[in-house]
Design an enzyme around this catalytic site. Sequence first.
Site, short mmCIF file in Angstrom:
data_model
loop_
_atom_site.label_atom_id
_atom_site.label_comp_id
_atom_site.label_asym_id
_atom_site.label_seq_id
_atom_site.Cartn_x
_atom_site.Cartn_y
_atom_site.Cartn_z
CG LEU A 20 -1.81 1.22 1.30
CD1 LEU A 20 -3.03 1.02 0.42
CD2 LEU A 20 -2.24 1.52 2.71
CG HIS A 243 -13.63 -0.28 -0.81
ND1 HIS A 243 -13.07 0.56 0.13
CD2 HIS A 243 -12.60 -1.04 -1.28
CE1 HIS A 243 -11.77 0.32 0.22
NE2 HIS A 243 -11.46 -0.65 -0.61
CE LYS A 336 -10.27 0.33 -10.41
NZ LYS A 336 -10.13 -0.37 -9.13
#
Length: 471
Positions: A20, A243, A336
Amino acid sequence: MLTAADTPFSFILFGASGHLATIKIYPALYVLALKKRLPKDYVIVGYARTEMDDMAFRKMVEESVRKDMSEVNEKVLTDLLKHMHYVHGQYMEAKDFTALAKALEQWEKGGSWVRLAYLSIPPTVFTAVFQNLCKAGIHNKKNLFRCIVEKPVGHDLGSFEEIRHQLTDCFDEKEIFLLDHYLGKEAVRNIYYLRASNPVLERVFKNTLIHHVEVTASEPAGIAGRAGYYEHTGAFRDMFQSHLLEMCSLLTMRQIEEGESFRESRQNALEQFYLPPAGDLDEIVLQGQYEGYEKEEGIAKGSKTNTYATLKLLSRSSRWQGVPFYLRSGKKLAKKETRISIQFQPPSVIWKGSTPNRLDIILQGEAGMRLHLQTKIGGSEPEFRPLIMEDPLVCLGDCLPEHGLLLLEAIDGRQQWFLRFNEVQASWRLLDPIQAHLDRPDTHLYRYKPGSKGPMEAEGWIARDATRWLS
Ligand code: BG6
């Protein structure tokens, strides 16, 4: 415009050599420096178990910035790197934190700075880090303190409660910033603001007019070398609990002024969601795994980890009662795209060629708003064709990468776009029974081809509700 210009700060990144940090955090810091959003005095301290000195750390940061940016301003990058230091240490070792505390005092030149501890590390070492931060006096009254914790906070309701307990034992809630990077995305925030600024949308966002809602986050990427994390997490824990549910709550929350009550309203919206009554949990959830997952480095043969999942939810809120929400996310899919599609009820008379109205809010991928209407094609008989009104949704103002924006807000002490404990609790509470079902060895895991739309069985799964996927 929010700037950090007047506030000196120390940013301590635990997990500084992790995935990350290199793909998101260092590039975000560079953008903040490029856009002159950092104050004169600040230090960025990488802390990790990997042995490295300042020079090697700076080299690693430089590489991650160059990899992410198509063009680099050399002066800005050189200057940013000068603010960076590395402390090699163990998460369990109190003495390593004492050394960190001493180094911070030196870099901060005895001043009163905002200190941010950013935890980009596995939850198994959270407790040790919280306690050592306190013991070593890194968290003290002299400095304003922020503890930033990346999602997922825990791996189920029980482990979340434990982490909550440990965190609040060490820090005040005002010092705790639970981060879901989707809430730092302009496009995701816009789900709320599109509604708030367009009353026309609010008028049609109600159960009498809406047939169902689809919330999709699809990715062509695989696990990107994160086997250690992903194998114990899977698509469902990784994407749904944070999310996807946050997107649902921004779509359905009550409109409210900014600040704490905004977070409360987001939480209330989450609490309205429930699992539809079903004879069998397979009717409301389906999981899949892409072909070849078991051959990824670090993944054991026979792994049952899901890389795709889809879930049906309902909301108790009077506005959304009875409207099914179909959530879907997966890795190694065709494209995506992060999208909310709202399909309206069909017209009362179905003419030849007519289809129900639909609104697509595409947040990532080919970002845009698309309103699907229909128009008569002409002729003596009523026959229709789609009329699609669309406009790209792009950030044109002060556009910052999500981690950059969230970091500025954390320095400033703004918590609106960070999660509350009760919000995280509501989402674990909702999804725990489903996760337990998915973890059972006899729950079916459907295979799908990389580059496809997911398991074929997901088509039949939604068709049971006389519905089909909108894309
Ligand atoms: C992260 C997940 O939280 O979000 C990843 O851990 C996922 O597995 C990523 O790929 C997706 O984020 P974005 O910003 O690329 O949509």
